[in-house]
Design an enzyme around this catalytic site. Structure first.
Site, mmCIF file in Angstrom:
data_model
loop_
_atom_site.group_PDB
_atom_site.id
_atom_site.type_symbol
_atom_site.label_atom_id
_atom_site.label_comp_id
_atom_site.label_asym_id
_atom_site.label_seq_id
_atom_site.Cartn_x
_atom_site.Cartn_y
_atom_site.Cartn_z
ATOM 1 N N ASP A 37 65.367 -1.815 -76.844
ATOM 2 C CA ASP A 37 64.134 -2.603 -76.797
ATOM 3 C C ASP A 37 63.964 -3.299 -78.138
ATOM 4 O O ASP A 37 64.260 -2.721 -79.189
ATOM 5 C CB ASP A 37 62.922 -1.741 -76.433
ATOM 6 C CG ASP A 37 62.771 -0.510 -77.293
ATOM 7 O OD1 ASP A 37 61.977 -0.546 -78.257
ATOM 8 O OD2 ASP A 37 63.418 0.514 -77.016
ATOM 9 N N GLU A 126 49.688 2.779 -77.698
ATOM 10 C CA GLU A 126 49.846 3.779 -78.763
ATOM 11 C C GLU A 126 48.626 3.851 -79.674
ATOM 12 O O GLU A 126 48.373 4.896 -80.282
ATOM 13 C CB GLU A 126 51.092 3.456 -79.595
ATOM 14 C CG GLU A 126 52.383 3.405 -78.799
ATOM 15 C CD GLU A 126 53.570 3.024 -79.667
ATOM 16 O OE1 GLU A 126 53.759 3.660 -80.725
ATOM 17 O OE2 GLU A 126 54.306 2.078 -79.303
#
Length: 323
Positions: A37, A126
């Site tokens: 990623d 997050e």
């Protein structure tokens, strides 16, 4: 005898108990695909070199918050798609309310809906400091439901192993889980998802075509928007039936011999505690080469691994070896 048997049972229990109690959080499908990623942190990328290194899937950060676009999003989307790598996108969610989450979901969808897209869109949430568990879930659900309603594609959820366990409940298991857990062969189980669809196992990895570090991942086909169908195998031609042979004449029965005296059963030995070990398939590997390298047989590898076609294994796939 009773004392010896008791000792044997203790040894068996000591061996079996850890294996039974140790949960392995496994992938939801095989084979596994090698993935990475990326975001603006990786800057300029040689996309063809990355593809040639064996990477077959990539997740690209498209956006952050309510209005920020990753500066390399467009370039990464075009470059990886042209190199033949399967492409997906993730949004870094910063919302503090469900309504803000829906707004960010619409922003995300508008960015990616006309781009080449092979993999499910992903929510990366997050920044949760100061939010309760119920608030995190309400915000997450608002984002995921808004993305699904607008794209008609079920999105996936990215979380650390501890985040998947402490922030979410079993109602979120309808969304494929991409879990981050570094330095381990298997991510930690969380009690909500039965299996993972993505496993980010390294955050300081190296890949040809990228200067500096990059996240390394394993993905399964459930992260794909369209799950690939297995290729048909060649139909075997029928073989001619063998000619019948003459029936042999019966032979005289041999004289019965005296039954041998029964021998004492050997004392049972302790059960070995060896467990299979995991090996990640490298470019150029075959089952035969792996068997030779680890001093085992192809038949043993077939027994330990549910392979659809033993003649085709994939770079990044997990192969279990005898313990």
């Amino acid at each position: 005898m009773k004392k010896r048997l008791s000792l044997f049972m203790i040894l068996v229990l000591l061996c079996v108990a850890p294996a039974a109690s140790a949960q392995v959080f496994s992938p939801d499908a095989l084979p596994l695909y090698s993935g990475i990623d990326v975001s603006a942190w990786q800057r300029a990328i040689d996309y063809q070199k990355v593809a040639d290194s064996g990477v077959s899937m990539v997740y690209i950060r498209s956006s952050l918050g309510a209005d920020s676009v990753d500066e390399y999003f467009e370039r990464n989307a075009r470059g990886f798609s042209e190199a033949g790598v399967l492409v997906g996108y993730y949004h870094y969610l910063t919302a503090r309310t469900p309504e803000a989450a829906r707004h960010q979901a619409r922003f995300f969808v508008n960015l990616i809906k006309d781009k080449p897209m092979d993999l499910r869109p992903v929510m990366d949430f997050e920044r949760v400091s100061g939010l309760s568990r119920l608030e995190i879930q309400a915000i997450s659900r608002a984002f995921l439901e808004e993305v699904e309603s607008r794209l008609n594609i079920r999105p996936a959820l990215y979380a650390s192993a501890s985040g998947a366990r402490t922030r979410y409940d079993a109602s979120f298991a309808i969304y494929p889980l991409w879990v981050a857990n570094y330095g381990v062969q298997h991510p930690e189980p969380n009690g909500h998802w039965a299996a993972w669809s993505g496993f980010q196992y390294e955050d300081i990895g190296r890949v040809d075509g990228i200067e500096g570090h990059v996240d390394l991942d394993h993905f399964t086909a459930t992260m794909m928007i369209e799950t690939p169908q297995p290729e048909p195998t060649a139909t075997l031609r029928p073989t001619a039936s063998p000619e019948p042979t003459a029936t042999p004449r019966p032979t005289a029965s041999p004289e019965p011999t005296a039954s041998p005296e029964p021998t004492a059963s050997p004392e049972p030995s302790a059960v070995p505690c060896a467990r299979p070990q995991a090996y990640i398939v490298q470019k150029g590997d075959s089952l035969y080469r792996i068997a030779r390298r680890f001093h085992t047989t192809v038949e043993e590898l077939k027994r330990l691994n549910p392979l659809e076609d033993p003649n085709r294994i994939y770079t990044g796939q997990v192969i279990y070896l005898p313990g």
